[in-house]
Write an enzyme that holds these catalytic residues in place. Sequence first.
Site, PDB file in Angstrom:
ATOM      1  CG  PHE A 114      -0.553   0.764   2.381  1.00 21.14           C
ATOM      2  CD1 PHE A 114       0.242   0.199   3.357  1.00 21.14           C
ATOM      3  CD2 PHE A 114      -0.943   2.092   2.536  1.00 21.14           C
ATOM      4  CE1 PHE A 114       0.641   0.932   4.466  1.00 21.14           C
ATOM      5  CE2 PHE A 114      -0.554   2.823   3.647  1.00 21.14           C
ATOM      6  CZ  PHE A 114       0.245   2.247   4.604  1.00 21.14           C
ATOM      7  CE  LYS A 115       4.632   1.657   4.544  1.00 26.54           C
ATOM      8  NZ  LYS A 115       3.987   0.418   4.983  1.00 26.54           N
TER       9      LYS A 115
END
Length: 494
Positions: A111-112
């Site tokens: 998700f970064k």
Amino acid sequence: MNLLYQSTRSHAAPITASQAILKGLAEDGGLYVPESIPKLTLSLKELSTLTYQQAAYEVMKLYFTDFTEEELKSCIDNAYDEKFDTAEIAPVKEAGGLYYLELFHGSTIAFKDMALSILPHLLTTAAKKNNVTDEIVILTATSGDTGKAALAGFADVKGTRIIVFYPKDGVSPIQEKQMVTQKGDNAYVIGIEGNFDDAQNGVKAMFNNRQLAEDLKAKGYVFSSANSINIGRLVPQIVYYIYAYGNLLRKGVISEGEKINAAVPTGNFGNILAAFYAKQMGLPLDKLICASNENKVLFDFLETGIYNRKREFILTSSPSMDILISSNLERLIYLSSGKDSDKTLALMNSLTKEGEYEITKEMKGNITGVLGGYASESQTAELIKDLYEKEGYVIDTHTAVGASVYSRYKEKSQDANKAIIASTASPYKFTRSVMEAIDPKYGTMGDFELVDELSRISKVAVPAAIEEIRSAKVLHNRICRKDEMQKVVEEILK
Ligand SMILES: *Cc1c(COP(=O)(O)O)cnc(C)c1O
């Protein structure tokens, strides 16, 4: 009117969004927060019709008010493009009665990417706006996923260098391989003998070192941060909660205004803080469930009001959440104190010096709607196995912590709200832990054999990010002690 940003730790004059993005951390060690949290300007129904890029613009224009429409749209279009393997960018999948918000379709499959694919564009635009001509040096501590996502975002971006420190024995084999094979003349990756908190403390110490800043300035360098303390990371993360709500509304899963819950597997408290901001903006989020692994410092804090990092650091199968100092919690502390920077500073000093702090009853009362929970290693593994066997859906270890905590919360509370689970990484990033959870027989297989087996059983194609590293050359092999981090940075920037 410009929305300005102030430090959580001082009364220093507020600065613009672009300045806050450039600085990352305030000089007093505080985190930048907007003077007020803006309200959504479109109705939920209107929001539900937007593409991800359009939703991103609607959110970011409210926060980054000193960027022009053209600048913001250009940042957004350069970030959320074919680097993502789905046009939806952040799709929602139903499984076992929960709604998994898949945030791992970007180039490094965690998700970064949602924030780090746009941060380099925000940062270089901010540099131009503020006439910064120094080379921007991104210093980053990573628990595994930020590092690769930041490297991918900043590699070969003109006017920047990126230096990443990761805990040598604290990341998954795939995470490490992804980082040490990173190409780009401006990219440096260093393993440290220590854990994530050591890496994060080392980086923060360099940010707070005035002498170092002056020495580097003389050589034409300026530091900035790609860690989730940067407001340029927090704001892009608000977008997907709003987009996900719109998705469920569009599909008729919920009605307009219906309250939903969100469970977020948490480490540095960035992702869940974004959900908290989304709620303050008017999104009908009810309970926010902060899910921890066995490093349950946040669970204890939410239960007791006491934050105590003096405990054993446990290496788990969800390494990106192996954190005892959750930096972004400071922003919630600040809000819960009624924006009292003196109080916040005192508490943070106590954390540094004594290793703990306690908030007042009143502050605790102000943190409503955020509930803590945690999952043990065996509960996490069990959830992965169960979900696979019942639904054929394979999730990663971090997401499983969120789902496990939520499932138990739901059973106990009988809360009837629909819920989204932030799905923070592709199972391919933690293949070994995931496959061994499904069946211990996989313990004897090699890393890439497991990758192929995962593809077979989940019927999901192997992502490009994994195919790439099968045969990629190791380009970085530097290792240092935690007290040598500054020396390494000075050598690189000689
Ligand atoms: C970083 C990360 C987390 C934790 O997110 P925070 O914003 O630090 O709380 C959870 N899961 C994965 C896979 C991550 O990479």
